[in-house]
Scaffold this active site. Structure first.
Site, PDB file in Angstrom:
ATOM      1  N   SER A   1      -7.009  -4.572   0.379  1.00 58.44           N
ATOM      2  CA  SER A   1      -7.604  -4.476   1.712  1.00 58.44           C
ATOM      3  C   SER A   1      -8.265  -5.792   2.072  1.00 58.44           C
ATOM      4  O   SER A   1      -8.858  -6.449   1.232  1.00 58.44           O
ATOM      5  CB  SER A   1      -8.651  -3.361   1.733  1.00 58.44           C
ATOM      6  OG  SER A   1      -9.231  -3.274   3.016  1.00 58.44           O
ATOM      7  N   GLY A   2      -8.153  -6.140   3.338  1.00 60.45           N
ATOM      8  CA  GLY A   2      -8.850  -7.341   3.776  1.00 60.45           C
ATOM      9  C   GLY A   2      -8.259  -7.992   5.005  1.00 60.45           C
ATOM     10  O   GLY A   2      -8.916  -8.762   5.684  1.00 60.45           O
ATOM     11  N   GLY A   3      -6.989  -7.726   5.284  1.00 58.64           N
ATOM     12  CA  GLY A   3      -6.354  -8.313   6.466  1.00 58.64           C
ATOM     13  C   GLY A   3      -6.418  -9.819   6.464  1.00 58.64           C
ATOM     14  O   GLY A   3      -6.362 -10.460   5.416  1.00 58.64           O
TER      15      GLY A   3
ATOM     16  N   LYS B   1      -6.918   3.257  -1.873  1.00 56.89           N
ATOM     17  CA  LYS B   1      -6.619   2.534  -0.631  1.00 56.89           C
ATOM     18  C   LYS B   1      -6.344   3.517   0.506  1.00 56.89           C
ATOM     19  O   LYS B   1      -6.754   3.292   1.648  1.00 56.89           O
ATOM     20  CB  LYS B   1      -5.426   1.597  -0.848  1.00 56.89           C
ATOM     21  CG  LYS B   1      -4.926   0.905   0.393  1.00 56.89           C
ATOM     22  CD  LYS B   1      -5.954   0.023   1.066  1.00 56.89           C
ATOM     23  CE  LYS B   1      -5.277  -0.713   2.212  1.00 56.89           C
ATOM     24  NZ  LYS B   1      -6.159  -1.231   3.198  1.00 56.89           N
TER      25      LYS B   1
ATOM     26  N   GLU C   1     -11.719   4.191   7.325  1.00 54.62           N
ATOM     27  CA  GLU C   1     -11.627   3.160   8.363  1.00 54.62           C
ATOM     28  C   GLU C   1     -11.127   3.760   9.683  1.00 54.62           C
ATOM     29  O   GLU C   1     -11.696   3.493  10.747  1.00 54.62           O
ATOM     30  CB  GLU C   1     -10.688   2.057   7.884  1.00 54.62           C
ATOM     31  CG  GLU C   1     -10.597   0.864   8.788  1.00 54.62           C
ATOM     32  CD  GLU C   1      -9.734  -0.232   8.187  1.00 54.62           C
ATOM     33  OE1 GLU C   1     -10.188  -1.382   8.196  1.00 54.62           O
ATOM     34  OE2 GLU C   1      -8.617   0.069   7.713  1.00 54.62           O
ATOM     35  N   TYR C   2     -10.084   4.587   9.617  1.00 49.33           N
ATOM     36  CA  TYR C   2      -9.549   5.211  10.838  1.00 49.33           C
ATOM     37  C   TYR C   2     -10.572   6.182  11.436  1.00 49.33           C
ATOM     38  O   TYR C   2     -10.680   6.296  12.652  1.00 49.33           O
ATOM     39  CB  TYR C   2      -8.231   5.934  10.558  1.00 49.33           C
ATOM     40  CG  TYR C   2      -7.137   5.018  10.047  1.00 49.33           C
ATOM     41  CD1 TYR C   2      -7.126   3.658  10.336  1.00 49.33           C
ATOM     42  CD2 TYR C   2      -6.123   5.503   9.243  1.00 49.33           C
ATOM     43  CE1 TYR C   2      -6.140   2.828   9.847  1.00 49.33           C
ATOM     44  CE2 TYR C   2      -5.121   4.680   8.753  1.00 49.33           C
ATOM     45  CZ  TYR C   2      -5.141   3.336   9.058  1.00 49.33           C
ATOM     46  OH  TYR C   2      -4.161   2.516   8.580  1.00 49.33           O
TER      47      TYR C   2
ATOM     48  N   HIS D   1      -9.660   4.765   1.592  1.00 47.53           N
ATOM     49  CA  HIS D   1     -10.281   3.642   2.308  1.00 47.53           C
ATOM     50  C   HIS D   1      -9.763   3.587   3.742  1.00 47.53           C
ATOM     51  O   HIS D   1     -10.543   3.484   4.691  1.00 47.53           O
ATOM     52  CB  HIS D   1      -9.952   2.347   1.547  1.00 47.53           C
ATOM     53  CG  HIS D   1     -10.189   1.092   2.305  1.00 47.53           C
ATOM     54  ND1 HIS D   1     -11.378   0.396   2.242  1.00 47.53           N
ATOM     55  CD2 HIS D   1      -9.385   0.391   3.134  1.00 47.53           C
ATOM     56  CE1 HIS D   1     -11.293  -0.670   3.007  1.00 47.53           C
ATOM     57  NE2 HIS D   1     -10.098  -0.708   3.547  1.00 47.53           N
ATOM     58  N   ASN D   2      -8.443   3.694   3.911  1.00 44.09           N
ATOM     59  CA  ASN D   2      -7.856   3.666   5.257  1.00 44.09           C
ATOM     60  C   ASN D   2      -8.319   4.868   6.075  1.00 44.09           C
ATOM     61  O   ASN D   2      -8.601   4.734   7.268  1.00 44.09           O
ATOM     62  CB  ASN D   2      -6.331   3.649   5.184  1.00 44.09           C
ATOM     63  CG  ASN D   2      -5.785   2.300   4.788  1.00 44.09           C
ATOM     64  OD1 ASN D   2      -6.502   1.305   4.769  1.00 44.09           O
ATOM     65  ND2 ASN D   2      -4.519   2.254   4.461  1.00 44.09           N
TER      66      ASN D   2
ATOM     67  N   ASN E   1       0.834  -1.202   0.000  1.00 46.99           N
ATOM     68  CA  ASN E   1       0.000   0.000   0.000  1.00 46.99           C
ATOM     69  C   ASN E   1       0.870   1.254   0.000  1.00 46.99           C
ATOM     70  O   ASN E   1       0.933   1.987   0.972  1.00 46.99           O
ATOM     71  CB  ASN E   1      -0.988  -0.053   1.165  1.00 46.99           C
ATOM     72  CG  ASN E   1      -1.979  -1.171   0.959  1.00 46.99           C
ATOM     73  OD1 ASN E   1      -2.506  -1.345  -0.136  1.00 46.99           O
ATOM     74  ND2 ASN E   1      -2.223  -1.944   1.987  1.00 46.99           N
TER      75      ASN E   1
END
Length: 195
Positions: free
Chosen positions: A69-71, A124, A131-132, A127-128, A43
């Site tokens: 993404s997906g962990g 991405k 999410e944060y 996206h992060n 990333n």
């Protein structure tokens, strides 16, 4: 290893972002041929992706940036894949990424072309950020509720939220963490340092 790949080669780099990617790319350049393709699946910062494509273009080597993404769930069931770069190169690798990507509720693959170079890593990054932001919202909600309510009461509140349109992986994870006990009276969350 490079010589064992079918030409034109498709090489996916899945290593931590930063100078190590630049070093690996520089090491690969003399081993590659015109139209070989490097895909940066780390990333990376989107502006670094633009610089890498410019370097590779001079050597007639293709490049795509790929936000993933997906962990651990993505590793098991497929990630969400956001790809940036030349659309022709996207079409070249799409059949592979389509097979490994997660599926949405309509069973459609979570893999798409985001736009020109840097777009995959930019998407991405956004996206992060979302999410944060969601994590911060959950923490602040918990902190306010915790002034008056017990963990079991907060869990009930979060479970009610999670049974609505507000459901999310992060909320589900928070519920799970808040339920976890070290002993009959001690919660694991109280052992986690606030830093």
């Amino acid at each position: 290893f490079i010589n064992s790949l079918k030409k034109p080669r498709n090489i996916i780099i899945l290593i931590p972002t930063g100078k190590i990617i630049d070093k690996l790319i520089k090491d690969l350049i003399p081993l590659l041929d015109k139209n070989d393709l490097i895909i940066d699946g780390g990333n990376s910062f989107y502006k670094d992706s633009i610089k890498r494509e410019n370097l590779l273009k001079k050597n007639e080597i293709e490049f795509l940036d790929c936000g993933i993404s997906g962990g651990k769930e993505g590793a098991r069931y497929g990630p969400s894949i956001m790809i940036g770069g030349n659309k022709k190169n996207f079409k070249r690798i799409y059949p592979f990424f389509k097979k490994i990507s997660a599926r949405d509720l309509q069973k459609k693959e979570c893999c798409t072309y985001m736009g020109g170079i840097g777009s995959g890593h930019f998407a991405k990054m956004i996206h992060n950020g979302i999410e944060y932001g969601e994590m911060q919202l959950i923490v602040e909600t918990f902190s306010i509720l915790n002034l008056k309510y017990s963990y079991p009461e907060i869990v009930k509140f979060f479970e009610k939220l999670n049974d609505s349109v507000d459901n999310s992986f992060l909320l589900k994870s928070t519920i799970s963490i808040l339920k976890e006990k070290k002993s009959s009276k001690e919660y694991v969350v109280d052992e986690i340092l606030d830093e």
